[in-house]
Scaffold this motif. Sequence first.
Motif, PDB file in Angstrom:
ATOM      1  N   GLY A  20      -7.242  -4.176   1.895  1.00  0.00           N
ATOM      2  CA  GLY A  20      -6.181  -3.299   1.079  1.00  0.00           C
ATOM      3  C   GLY A  20      -5.602  -4.119   0.046  1.00  0.00           C
ATOM      4  O   GLY A  20      -5.195  -3.820  -1.049  1.00  0.00           O
ATOM      5  N   PRO A  58     -11.632   9.217  -2.204  1.00  0.00           N
ATOM      6  CA  PRO A  58     -11.419   7.778  -1.955  1.00  0.00           C
ATOM      7  C   PRO A  58     -12.650   7.294  -1.012  1.00  0.00           C
ATOM      8  O   PRO A  58     -13.391   7.939  -0.349  1.00  0.00           O
ATOM      9  N   TYR A  76      -1.213   7.521   2.764  1.00  0.00           N
ATOM     10  CA  TYR A  76      -2.169   8.357   2.331  1.00  0.00           C
ATOM     11  C   TYR A  76      -1.708   9.819   1.941  1.00  0.00           C
ATOM     12  O   TYR A  76      -2.208  10.376   1.402  1.00  0.00           O
ATOM     13  N   ARG A 105      -7.219  14.977   6.970  1.00  0.00           N
ATOM     14  CA  ARG A 105      -7.736  14.449   5.863  1.00  0.00           C
ATOM     15  C   ARG A 105      -7.298  15.283   4.639  1.00  0.00           C
ATOM     16  O   ARG A 105      -7.117  16.407   4.913  1.00  0.00           O
ATOM     17  N   PHE A 135     -14.043  12.438   1.346  1.00  0.00           N
ATOM     18  CA  PHE A 135     -14.068  11.014   1.404  1.00  0.00           C
ATOM     19  C   PHE A 135     -15.597  10.874   0.648  1.00  0.00           C
ATOM     20  O   PHE A 135     -16.609  11.347   0.895  1.00  0.00           O
ATOM     21  N   LEU A 177       0.920  -1.137  -0.171  1.00  0.00           N
ATOM     22  CA  LEU A 177       0.080   0.006  -0.072  1.00  0.00           C
ATOM     23  C   LEU A 177       0.970   1.259   0.109  1.00  0.00           C
ATOM     24  O   LEU A 177       2.003   1.067   0.366  1.00  0.00           O
ATOM     25  N   GLY A 201      -9.525   5.931  -4.998  1.00  0.00           N
ATOM     26  CA  GLY A 201      -8.660   5.160  -4.261  1.00  0.00           C
ATOM     27  C   GLY A 201      -9.374   4.631  -2.968  1.00  0.00           C
ATOM     28  O   GLY A 201     -10.488   5.005  -2.671  1.00  0.00           O
ATOM     29  N   VAL A 226      -3.236   3.781   1.329  1.00  0.00           N
ATOM     30  CA  VAL A 226      -4.282   3.891   0.284  1.00  0.00           C
ATOM     31  C   VAL A 226      -3.805   3.051  -0.634  1.00  0.00           C
ATOM     32  O   VAL A 226      -2.638   2.825  -1.039  1.00  0.00           O
ATOM     33  N   VAL A 281      -8.959   4.008   1.051  1.00  0.00           N
ATOM     34  CA  VAL A 281      -8.158   4.520   2.009  1.00  0.00           C
ATOM     35  C   VAL A 281      -8.289   3.235   3.207  1.00  0.00           C
ATOM     36  O   VAL A 281      -9.337   2.883   3.463  1.00  0.00           O
ATOM     37  N   LEU A 332     -13.003   5.086   2.366  1.00  0.00           N
ATOM     38  CA  LEU A 332     -12.299   4.930   3.456  1.00  0.00           C
ATOM     39  C   LEU A 332     -12.755   3.425   4.063  1.00  0.00           C
ATOM     40  O   LEU A 332     -14.037   3.328   4.455  1.00  0.00           O
ATOM     41  N   PRO A 384      -4.002   2.874  -4.608  1.00  0.00           N
ATOM     42  CA  PRO A 384      -4.383   3.925  -5.460  1.00  0.00           C
ATOM     43  C   PRO A 384      -5.788   3.443  -6.402  1.00  0.00           C
ATOM     44  O   PRO A 384      -5.806   2.217  -6.708  1.00  0.00           O
TER      45      PRO A 384
END
Length: 334
Positions: A104, A74, A42, A144, A149, A39, A115, A64, A117, A76, A66
Amino acid sequence: MTLQEEVEALAQPEGRVVGTLGHEQARRHLVERLRAIGLSPYRGHTFGLPYRAAGRDFCNLIAVAPGRDPALAPVLIGAHYDSVIAAPCADDNAAAVAIALSAGEHFLREPAPCGIVIALFDAEEPGYFQTLAMGSIRFYEDQRLPVGFHAALIMDLVGHAVPQPTPEVGRLVPQFGRLLFITGAESHADLPGVASAARVPGLPVVATLNRRVGDMSDHRIFRLNGVPYLFLTCGRWQHYHQPTDTPDRLDYPKMAQVRDYLVRVAGALARADLPSEGPRPREHDTTAFELSLLGDALGETGARYLAMAVGLARLETRADLDALAARLQGYFDL
Ligand SMILES: [Zn+2]
């Protein structure tokens, strides 16, 4: 690593209490796992995003996978990694961390449009819960990225079979232990459809309004800011916040199904438009959705047996569903 190996590596006897050596070791171990999985950080060059609150040091671990379009907000996937006591705390919350890491891996293999996260939050447990030191709050407010998000999926206590509330339920509704509970489908008009379509065989899902059970974990800050969210949990059980919450007591086949469900929900959300409904929390009417999930999860007879076992004559209205949630929660309030 398998989910079980991941839990066993993280859920050490010394625990992960903020400020202890066990917490420090867990943090290092998880940074190494995020790196080994492949990963990306972020933001900046490190997974660890430190913060200071109430005179103490904390650290969120945020990665993240990607997406195909880096400009998109993204989705989350979040779980806290600290523990309440100096004990393994496998269900609370090593299980959810293991599932988040596995998700992930999935989204590295099969990138989503946006993405994904993977957020391992610090300081969720009592002492920090809903304070300004809580990892998810500090992450949302200070760490953030401006894009925000698209949606948030938060897990807590997702590693165990749900205990039977009464022996009668155990006998008449044998699938009760397989249940996964979700809250938050009311936070966006498109969530019930996504949460329903993503279900996987063998994992019956039932939903209730978040306000029926309260903000039990890290989803609160996303809810308050109008981010469409779901909270996934198997509820409290007899080992909740006890030294007996150990890796050998978890239900790994169920955890694998929770992982599959989470990945399907996250993927579907990543593909969905989710038109903005504004910055304030929403509460759509999810009565029909909740009733249909209950029927699918337990069958018409099973749902009727469950209602009878907790002293309800019928399951047809919002008030019936709220009474069921309150009575079931009563059995698990330890
Ligand atoms: Zn806890």
